[in-house]
Design an enzyme around this catalytic site. Sequence first.
Site, PDB file in Angstrom:
ATOM      1  N   GLU A  44      38.131  50.741  45.302  1.00 45.83           N
ATOM      2  CA  GLU A  44      39.051  51.775  44.843  1.00 45.83           C
ATOM      3  C   GLU A  44      39.111  51.642  43.324  1.00 45.83           C
ATOM      4  O   GLU A  44      39.366  50.545  42.810  1.00 45.83           O
ATOM      5  CB  GLU A  44      40.437  51.535  45.452  1.00 45.83           C
ATOM      6  CG  GLU A  44      41.386  52.651  45.126  1.00 45.83           C
ATOM      7  CD  GLU A  44      42.809  52.433  45.647  1.00 45.83           C
ATOM      8  OE1 GLU A  44      43.031  51.466  46.398  1.00 45.83           O
ATOM      9  OE2 GLU A  44      43.677  53.228  45.255  1.00 45.83           O
ATOM     10  N   ARG A 271      38.203  37.155  53.271  1.00 48.84           N
ATOM     11  CA  ARG A 271      38.134  37.410  51.832  1.00 48.84           C
ATOM     12  C   ARG A 271      38.065  36.089  51.085  1.00 48.84           C
ATOM     13  O   ARG A 271      38.451  35.044  51.607  1.00 48.84           O
ATOM     14  CB  ARG A 271      39.305  38.261  51.362  1.00 48.84           C
ATOM     15  CG  ARG A 271      40.659  37.599  51.463  1.00 48.84           C
ATOM     16  CD  ARG A 271      41.795  38.604  51.352  1.00 48.84           C
ATOM     17  NE  ARG A 271      41.930  39.203  50.040  1.00 48.84           N
ATOM     18  CZ  ARG A 271      41.736  40.507  49.770  1.00 48.84           C
ATOM     19  NH1 ARG A 271      41.363  41.333  50.714  1.00 48.84           N
ATOM     20  NH2 ARG A 271      41.920  40.972  48.566  1.00 48.84           N
ATOM     21  N   LYS A 281      44.192  42.966  42.488  1.00 49.71           N
ATOM     22  CA  LYS A 281      44.160  43.851  41.321  1.00 49.71           C
ATOM     23  C   LYS A 281      45.567  44.145  40.813  1.00 49.71           C
ATOM     24  O   LYS A 281      45.772  44.324  39.625  1.00 49.71           O
ATOM     25  CB  LYS A 281      43.453  45.158  41.704  1.00 49.71           C
ATOM     26  CG  LYS A 281      41.948  45.002  41.753  1.00 49.71           C
ATOM     27  CD  LYS A 281      41.262  46.339  41.922  1.00 49.71           C
ATOM     28  CE  LYS A 281      41.195  46.723  43.383  1.00 49.71           C
ATOM     29  NZ  LYS A 281      40.332  47.868  43.660  1.00 49.71           N
TER      30      LYS A 281
HETATM   31  P1  ATP Z   1      42.720  43.620  45.815  1.00 52.42           P
HETATM   32  O1  ATP Z   1      43.325  43.245  47.135  1.00 52.42           O
HETATM   33  O2  ATP Z   1      42.245  42.490  45.005  1.00 52.42           O
HETATM   34  O3  ATP Z   1      43.557  44.550  45.027  1.00 52.42           O
HETATM   35  P2  ATP Z   1      41.238  45.539  47.192  1.00 52.42           P
HETATM   36  O4  ATP Z   1      40.823  45.024  48.505  1.00 52.42           O
HETATM   37  O5  ATP Z   1      42.387  46.471  47.139  1.00 52.42           O
HETATM   38  O6  ATP Z   1      41.387  44.365  46.191  1.00 52.42           O
HETATM   39  P3  ATP Z   1      39.109  47.376  46.935  1.00 52.42           P
HETATM   40  O7  ATP Z   1      38.722  48.113  45.731  1.00 52.42           O
HETATM   41  O8  ATP Z   1      39.740  48.122  48.053  1.00 52.42           O
HETATM   42  O9  ATP Z   1      40.040  46.220  46.455  1.00 52.42           O
HETATM   43  O10 ATP Z   1      37.912  46.494  47.481  1.00 52.42           O
HETATM   44  C1  ATP Z   1      36.574  46.876  47.521  1.00 52.42           C
HETATM   45  C2  ATP Z   1      35.860  45.974  48.488  1.00 52.42           C
HETATM   46  O11 ATP Z   1      35.927  44.630  48.050  1.00 52.42           O
HETATM   47  C3  ATP Z   1      36.478  46.020  49.866  1.00 52.42           C
HETATM   48  O12 ATP Z   1      35.442  46.104  50.820  1.00 52.42           O
HETATM   49  C4  ATP Z   1      37.215  44.720  49.980  1.00 52.42           C
HETATM   50  O13 ATP Z   1      37.272  44.313  51.311  1.00 52.42           O
HETATM   51  C5  ATP Z   1      36.381  43.800  49.090  1.00 52.42           C
HETATM   52  N1  ATP Z   1      37.211  42.721  48.558  1.00 52.42           N
HETATM   53  C6  ATP Z   1      38.352  42.845  47.850  1.00 52.42           C
HETATM   54  N2  ATP Z   1      38.877  41.633  47.569  1.00 52.42           N
HETATM   55  C7  ATP Z   1      38.035  40.718  48.109  1.00 52.42           C
HETATM   56  C8  ATP Z   1      38.024  39.290  48.176  1.00 52.42           C
HETATM   57  N3  ATP Z   1      38.991  38.559  47.622  1.00 52.42           N
HETATM   58  N4  ATP Z   1      37.000  38.689  48.818  1.00 52.42           N
HETATM   59  C9  ATP Z   1      36.022  39.422  49.364  1.00 52.42           C
HETATM   60  N5  ATP Z   1      35.977  40.752  49.341  1.00 52.42           N
HETATM   61  C10 ATP Z   1      36.966  41.415  48.742  1.00 52.42           C
HETATM   62 MG    MG Z   2      42.231  48.119  48.646  1.00 53.13          MG
END
Ligand code: ATP
Ligand code: MG
Length: 569
Positions: A44, A271, A281
């Site tokens: 995102e 994760r 984020k």
């Molecule tokens: P955050 O929780 O850090 O704000 P998010 O999951 O909201 O991150 P996205 O932009 O939705 O961020 O994530 C893009 C991809 O990266 C998704 O497939 C998510 O599952 C993966 N991802 C995000 N954080 C991690 C992590 N800590 N380890 C592995 N994969 C991750």
């Molecule tokens: Mg997300």
Amino acid sequence: MTKEKKDGATPEEKRSLNFIEQIIESDIENNKNEGRVYTRFPPEPNGYLHIGHAKSICLNFGLANSYKGLCNLRFDDTNPVKEDVEYVDSIKEDVEWLGFKWNQEPRFASDYFEQFYTWAIKLIEDGKAYVCELSAEETGKYRGTPTRPGTESPFRNRAIEENLDLFERMKMGEFPDGAKILRAKIDMASPNMHLRDPAIYRIKHAHHHRTGDKWCIYPMYDFAHGLSDYIEKITHSVCTLEFEVHRPLYDWFIDQLITTDYRPQQIEFARLNMNYTVMSKRKLLQLVEEKLVSGWDDPRIPTISGLRRRGYTPASIRNFAERVGVAKRDNVIDLALLEYCIREDLNTTAKRRLGILRPLKVVITNYIEGREEFLDAVNNPEDETAGRRKVPFSRELYIEQGDFMENAPRKFFRLAPGREVRLRYAYFIKCEEVIKDENGNITELRCTYDPLSRGGKSPDGRKVKGTLHWVSARHAIDAEVRLYDRLFKDANPLGKKDGSDFKDFINENSLEVLTDCKLEPSLKEMKPDEKFQFERLGYFCLDTDSTEGKPVFNRTVTLRDSWAKMNKK
Ligand code: ATP
Ligand code: MG
């Protein structure tokens, strides 16, 4: 089953397949989706990517590479309020920097808004979605709890015609934000809360960074995600564990709307979590907005841009992702493992240089004034092809303040009055006199050198215990050097039960700026992204704050390897 690691790995480096690879290999064997492997990385664009995303990038693009498949970069831009093109650009830069290529152009969920809308109408027509007017608060109450079933919304059994009309008017902008939502009609008594008539569309009168003001209703993630996967013909939709409970919903939308045999499969993995840092984020944005760090690329935060600025290489991060592996259960990775990976890389690739962080002047009293000589030094003992260089030596030098002690204990093997040490690549020197200012601070050492010890070799078999790094005062470059420590004092700054905030654990000593550093002159010729080992001090790289006359260096990591030590025990 084992898998050959690419990049000319030796047989010892073969590892067993992780559970996702096992699924894929069995799918290929069964000719599922004609044996295609098609993954995607779906960020995102509401912040910069972090090391957790790097793991997901390495996994998704890595699977596509291993199985001769494809991987899309797809921006999940369904929430216009938090999204921005700055983030889109940084994400593309980071993925490319990590060394991966997405298939064709980047995709955007917003490219499919028209199709999503058509599908939403289809659900309404089939009696599987309705417009609900409960307030957010009421909706929450009606939803029930995990142990108590929810209550059906009074709007649940509206006529299809009325739903179509209201949804059309939602789209036309007749209603304010939050006045109505479109909900899937599934099961208010489901033990899975996500199936209790989840929202599909919400009203948001907001400007979208790509679709502008065309839309004022936006699809929810759960609706958009699986259907985007379907549109893009994704076969294996890999995501993190928190989406496991969303999977029935992912499948439900596809079951209702898709009639082909092909369907994407969601697979969840744990994760990446790391100690001594924060990775969401939202938390990172907070640090940036409240100016607790210098920006998204502050070298102390685990964003990819921060790690890049700090001196991490793409190879070290890919290697880290590989070592962390793919698990089904949540765990916390030690920050020391990441540091181990960059040390391992830079040890073989970084050229050695001499640099002094906290200079102490040394005058060699028996060295002729005005004389200079150029001594032979090796660029990297781990890599013969890195060659050699000349380091200037003269009467006035700098050594590290910490390498001298006036009243040294017997076991102090560096310089002290009357004691002799080796200067790396140069000579043996002996401290004869300590000069102080009127406040008693040491300002200079007077030493003598042994001309017969050129190259640091003992002329007569006598031994010296210590070897110090040094630079010639007259030839040195002035530089600023920034040293970093963990951003948090506590291994787990989040999730404390005592009501404290993660910001309470910020390490106020996480950045140390040294403005009077002296570096060997060959560093004038360095390339902007070149990395160096300053002998005895660690690995360093040029910072983006550098100016023409004043280079600024970041210490990427010290030489002390706590990871290898911990794991030897
Ligand atoms: P955050 O929780 O850090 O704000 P998010 O999951 O909201 O991150 P996205 O932009 O939705 O961020 O994530 C893009 C991809 O990266 C998704 O497939 C998510 O599952 C993966 N991802 C995000 N954080 C991690 C992590 N800590 N380890 C592995 N994969 C991750
Ligand atoms: Mg997300």
